[in-house]
Enzyme design. Structure first.
Site, short mmCIF file in Angstrom:
data_model
loop_
_atom_site.label_atom_id
_atom_site.label_comp_id
_atom_site.label_asym_id
_atom_site.label_seq_id
_atom_site.Cartn_x
_atom_site.Cartn_y
_atom_site.Cartn_z
N LYS A 62 0.85 -1.20 0.00
CA LYS A 62 0.00 0.00 0.00
C LYS A 62 0.88 1.25 0.00
CE LYS A 62 -3.87 -2.32 2.25
NZ LYS A 62 -4.69 -2.55 3.44
N GLN B 216 -4.76 -1.10 9.62
CA GLN B 216 -4.69 -2.47 9.09
C GLN B 216 -5.29 -3.44 10.10
OE1 GLN B 216 -3.79 -3.06 5.98
NE2 GLN B 216 -4.00 -5.27 6.10
N ASP C 119 -10.95 2.97 3.80
CA ASP C 119 -11.29 1.55 3.70
C ASP C 119 -12.79 1.33 3.58
OD1 ASP C 119 -9.18 -0.32 3.66
OD2 ASP C 119 -8.72 0.04 5.77
N1 GUN Z 1 -6.95 -6.63 6.51
C1 GUN Z 1 -7.23 -7.44 5.45
N2 GUN Z 1 -7.72 -6.71 4.42
C2 GUN Z 1 -7.75 -5.41 4.84
C3 GUN Z 1 -8.15 -4.21 4.22
O1 GUN Z 1 -8.60 -4.14 3.06
N3 GUN Z 1 -8.02 -3.07 4.99
C4 GUN Z 1 -7.55 -3.11 6.27
N4 GUN Z 1 -7.49 -1.96 6.93
N5 GUN Z 1 -7.18 -4.22 6.87
C5 GUN Z 1 -7.27 -5.37 6.16
#
Ligand code: GUN
Length: 280
Positions: free
Chosen positions: A50, A94, A117
């Site tokens: 990311k 996350q 998100d």
């Molecule tokens: N953990 C697994 N997938 C995601 C996601 O798309 N965003 C976040 N913040 N955590 C995750």
């Protein structure tokens, strides 16, 4: 004829090119804050991707690596500061978080207009209301990958395997918005293969390596594999790619399918948030 491969990497890179162009059109660089708590190796890999992609498209990025034992109040303080920071347009925490931290409380503390998100109760409520604002990135990725095939979603039988709040549920809602007839299956579903075999569109997000086998898939189905599992040093999806590709019409690979597209959608959400902030 074997299935056509949906090249998520290529489709994502054309989204990212478009994002790069839009970034040049706004005064201030979009800013994303990425918060990682603890040392979960999978989370670290996702967050690295990311951050790297963010920089590639010209975003401003702040990354916070927090200790596993951080107090919930300290994490909430950080989010409060990021909420007030004008350089930051999107915030992601996350998941999963360590057990001593209340995930709902933390996610709910992100201001809805910075919810890159799309996980806050307001964002999810908007999705249920068909009032699309910032949508969960993986669910958006699945829809874009299905659309990339050029096949119509309307009226199709869409089956989602897995009911997580970050993938399964929002993907089912987006498929419903596209006028598919949606079945949401989960670990307690009886006769799962009767549902999956009937799917024109099959989205699998159950977290079980190579769980969906050829015999569970109907002829000519579009198969979207959200799974990322490590098996004996190899990354594999929730779909048994080698056998299922013999029967499906389209299939996403793992890696190189949903993963890169999810990052593109996350950055698109952040850019949207920055564009809205610029107009305010
Ligand atoms: N953990 C697994 N997938 C995601 C996601 O798309 N965003 C976040 N913040 N955590 C995750």
């Amino acid at each position: 004829m074997p299935a056509k491969i949906i090249d998520g990497k290529k489709i994502a890179s054309s989204f990212l090119e478009n994002i790069k162009k839009r970034v040049k059109e706004i005064k201030e660089s979009p800013g994303l804050a990425i918060v990682l708590v603890g040392n979960n190796p999978a989370s670290e890999i996702y967050v690295n991707f990311k951050e790297k992609t963010c920089k590639e498209v010209g975003f401003y990025c702040e990354r916070y690596n927090l200790d596993e034992g951080i107090k919930q109040s300290e994490l909430l303080n950080l989010i409060d500061k990021l909420n007030q920071n004008k350089k930051i347009h999107g915030i992601i925490v996350q998941l999963p978080l360590p057990k001593h931290i209340n995930e709902h409380l933390v996610i709910d503390s992100i201001l809805p207009h910075k919810d890159a998100d799309g996980f806050t109760p307001l964002s999810l409520g908007n999705l249920v209301n068909d009032n699309n604002m910032l949508l969960p990135a993986t669910a958006r990725a699945c829809i874009e990958l299905i659309k990339s095939t050029g096949q119509n979603i309307e009226g199709k039988n869409a089956v989602v395997v897995g009911r997580s709040k970050i993938v399964g549920k929002p993907t089912a809602l987006l498929l419903l918005q596209e006028n598919a007839t949606v079945t949401l299956c989960h670990s307690k579903t009886k006769n799962l293969e009767e549902h999956t075999k009937n799917a024109d569109i099959l989205v699998v997000a159950c977290g079980k390596p190579r769980f969906i086998k050829k015999g569970m898939v109907g002829k000519n189905a579009i198969v979207i594999d959200v799974g990322i599992n490590r098996v004996m040093g190899k990354v594999v999806g929730d779909v048994d790619f080698e056998s299922v590709k013999e029967i499906a019409s389209y299939i996403t690979p793992v890696p190189g399918g949903v993963g890169p597209m999810t990052i593109a959608m996350l950055l698109d959400n952040t850019l949207k948030a920055a564009e809205i902030a610029a107009k305010m």
